[in-house]
Design a protein around this motif. Structure first.
Motif, PDB file in Angstrom:
ATOM      1  N   ARG A  92       0.850  -1.395   0.125  1.00  0.00           N
ATOM      2  CA  ARG A  92       0.041   0.620   0.167  1.00  0.00           C
ATOM      3  C   ARG A  92       0.809   1.211  -0.092  1.00  0.00           C
ATOM      4  N   LEU A  93       1.035   2.355  -1.260  1.00  0.00           N
ATOM      5  CA  LEU A  93       1.752   3.313  -1.233  1.00  0.00           C
ATOM      6  C   LEU A  93       0.504   4.759  -0.527  1.00  0.00           C
ATOM      7  N   GLY A  94      -0.438   4.844  -1.123  1.00  0.00           N
ATOM      8  CA  GLY A  94      -0.880   5.591  -0.402  1.00  0.00           C
ATOM      9  C   GLY A  94      -2.632   4.897   0.252  1.00  0.00           C
ATOM     10  N   GLU A  95      -3.586   5.914  -0.159  1.00  0.00           N
ATOM     11  CA  GLU A  95      -5.149   5.226   0.160  1.00  0.00           C
ATOM     12  C   GLU A  95      -5.551   4.638  -0.827  1.00  0.00           C
ATOM     13  N   GLU A  96      -4.693   5.218  -1.746  1.00  0.00           N
ATOM     14  CA  GLU A  96      -5.766   4.591  -3.323  1.00  0.00           C
ATOM     15  C   GLU A  96      -4.708   4.055  -4.259  1.00  0.00           C
ATOM     16  N   ASP A  97      -3.284   3.744  -3.825  1.00  0.00           N
ATOM     17  CA  ASP A  97      -1.860   3.634  -4.750  1.00  0.00           C
ATOM     18  C   ASP A  97      -1.787   1.846  -3.941  1.00  0.00           C
ATOM     19  N   HIS A  98      -1.609   1.410  -4.609  1.00  0.00           N
ATOM     20  CA  HIS A  98      -0.635   0.471  -4.425  1.00  0.00           C
ATOM     21  C   HIS A  98      -0.110  -0.492  -5.263  1.00  0.00           C
ATOM     22  N   VAL A  99       0.653  -1.163  -5.440  1.00  0.00           N
ATOM     23  CA  VAL A  99       1.421  -2.292  -5.906  1.00  0.00           C
ATOM     24  C   VAL A  99       1.643  -3.884  -5.727  1.00  0.00           C
ATOM     25  N   LEU A 100       1.026  -4.397  -6.531  1.00  0.00           N
ATOM     26  CA  LEU A 100       1.192  -5.593  -7.058  1.00  0.00           C
ATOM     27  C   LEU A 100       2.416  -6.825  -6.710  1.00  0.00           C
ATOM     28  N   LEU A 101       2.699  -7.928  -5.830  1.00  0.00           N
ATOM     29  CA  LEU A 101       4.168  -8.175  -6.252  1.00  0.00           C
ATOM     30  C   LEU A 101       3.947  -9.654  -6.085  1.00  0.00           C
ATOM     31  N   LEU A 102       4.662  -9.985  -7.518  1.00  0.00           N
ATOM     32  CA  LEU A 102       3.886 -11.851  -7.428  1.00  0.00           C
ATOM     33  C   LEU A 102       5.519 -12.335  -7.899  1.00  0.00           C
ATOM     34  N   THR A 103       6.188 -12.959  -6.820  1.00  0.00           N
ATOM     35  CA  THR A 103       7.142 -13.818  -7.033  1.00  0.00           C
ATOM     36  C   THR A 103       6.826 -15.159  -7.638  1.00  0.00           C
ATOM     37  N   ILE A 104       7.238 -15.584  -8.420  1.00  0.00           N
ATOM     38  CA  ILE A 104       6.994 -16.895  -9.841  1.00  0.00           C
ATOM     39  C   ILE A 104       8.187 -17.249  -9.344  1.00  0.00           C
TER      40      ILE A 104
ATOM     41  N   ARG B 185       8.597 -17.235 -18.729  1.00  0.00           N
ATOM     42  CA  ARG B 185       8.197 -15.783 -19.016  1.00  0.00           C
ATOM     43  C   ARG B 185       7.045 -15.519 -19.880  1.00  0.00           C
ATOM     44  N   ARG B 186       6.396 -15.872 -20.930  1.00  0.00           N
ATOM     45  CA  ARG B 186       5.323 -16.034 -21.720  1.00  0.00           C
ATOM     46  C   ARG B 186       4.260 -15.945 -21.070  1.00  0.00           C
ATOM     47  N   SER B 187       4.423 -16.868 -20.125  1.00  0.00           N
ATOM     48  CA  SER B 187       3.411 -17.392 -19.298  1.00  0.00           C
ATOM     49  C   SER B 187       3.037 -15.630 -18.351  1.00  0.00           C
ATOM     50  N   VAL B 188       3.721 -15.590 -17.769  1.00  0.00           N
ATOM     51  CA  VAL B 188       3.845 -14.660 -16.863  1.00  0.00           C
ATOM     52  C   VAL B 188       3.724 -12.918 -17.460  1.00  0.00           C
ATOM     53  N   ARG B 189       3.768 -12.924 -18.464  1.00  0.00           N
ATOM     54  CA  ARG B 189       3.744 -12.059 -19.837  1.00  0.00           C
ATOM     55  C   ARG B 189       1.309 -12.015 -19.857  1.00  0.00           C
TER      56      ARG B 189
ATOM     57  N   PHE C 237      -0.025 -14.059 -18.336  1.00  0.00           N
ATOM     58  CA  PHE C 237      -0.671 -13.721 -16.505  1.00  0.00           C
ATOM     59  C   PHE C 237      -0.908 -12.373 -16.339  1.00  0.00           C
ATOM     60  N   THR C 238       0.020 -11.854 -16.596  1.00  0.00           N
ATOM     61  CA  THR C 238       0.394  -9.889 -16.305  1.00  0.00           C
ATOM     62  C   THR C 238      -0.426  -9.260 -17.059  1.00  0.00           C
ATOM     63  N   ASP C 239      -1.246  -9.631 -18.441  1.00  0.00           N
ATOM     64  CA  ASP C 239      -1.742  -8.746 -19.442  1.00  0.00           C
ATOM     65  C   ASP C 239      -3.036  -9.243 -18.914  1.00  0.00           C
ATOM     66  N   GLU C 240      -3.235 -10.874 -18.758  1.00  0.00           N
ATOM     67  CA  GLU C 240      -4.568 -11.013 -18.011  1.00  0.00           C
ATOM     68  C   GLU C 240      -5.283  -9.990 -17.227  1.00  0.00           C
ATOM     69  N   VAL C 241      -4.843  -9.980 -16.133  1.00  0.00           N
ATOM     70  CA  VAL C 241      -5.177  -9.403 -14.810  1.00  0.00           C
ATOM     71  C   VAL C 241      -5.227  -8.064 -15.089  1.00  0.00           C
ATOM     72  N   LEU C 242      -3.646  -7.249 -15.976  1.00  0.00           N
ATOM     73  CA  LEU C 242      -3.855  -5.124 -16.010  1.00  0.00           C
ATOM     74  C   LEU C 242      -5.457  -5.681 -17.049  1.00  0.00           C
ATOM     75  N   THR C 243      -5.739  -6.156 -17.819  1.00  0.00           N
ATOM     76  CA  THR C 243      -7.409  -5.714 -18.658  1.00  0.00           C
ATOM     77  C   THR C 243      -7.984  -6.142 -17.657  1.00  0.00           C
ATOM     78  N   GLY C 244      -8.124  -7.014 -17.046  1.00  0.00           N
ATOM     79  CA  GLY C 244      -9.451  -7.338 -16.168  1.00  0.00           C
ATOM     80  C   GLY C 244      -9.490  -6.114 -14.686  1.00  0.00           C
ATOM     81  N   TYR C 245      -8.314  -5.389 -14.235  1.00  0.00           N
ATOM     82  CA  TYR C 245      -8.070  -4.545 -13.814  1.00  0.00           C
ATOM     83  C   TYR C 245      -8.639  -3.530 -14.150  1.00  0.00           C
TER      84      TYR C 245
END
Length: 96
Positions: free
Chosen positions: A36-48, A55-59, A61-69
């Protein structure tokens, strides 16, 4: 916190997390931390672990999460640009 100090602190946290070893016998092989960086600012840190995803699978997955968000925020289904990875691929040494 000014942006440069924030970036440095996030880099320090990410580097610390990448140094934590994975226990292949006990797991987990995926770790998530929400910073949590602030009231509305956050960073999700994934370690896989590389046994879980390449690498391709992580990319993908990241695209899917960002699209959903983006959709949750009422966007047009297009994700914001991915932040640059702070870790080289493959890592210089892959312990654990």
């Amino acid at each position: 916190m000014d942006p440069e100090r924030l970036d440095a602190e996030l880099a320090r946290i990410a580097a610390s997390e990448t140094r934590r070893r994975f226990d292949l016998a006990q797991g987990p092989l995926v770790r998530a931390s929400l910073l949590r960086l602030g009231e509305e600012d956050h960073v999700l840190l994934l370690t896989i672990h590389q046994l879980v995803a390449d690498r391709r699978s992580v990319r993908l997955f990241t695209d899917e999460v960002l699209t959903g968000y983006a959709n949750l925020l009422g966007g047009a289904g297009r994700p914001p640009p991915s932040p640059p990875s702070r870790r080289r691929w493959p890592p210089p040494s892959a312990p654990g």
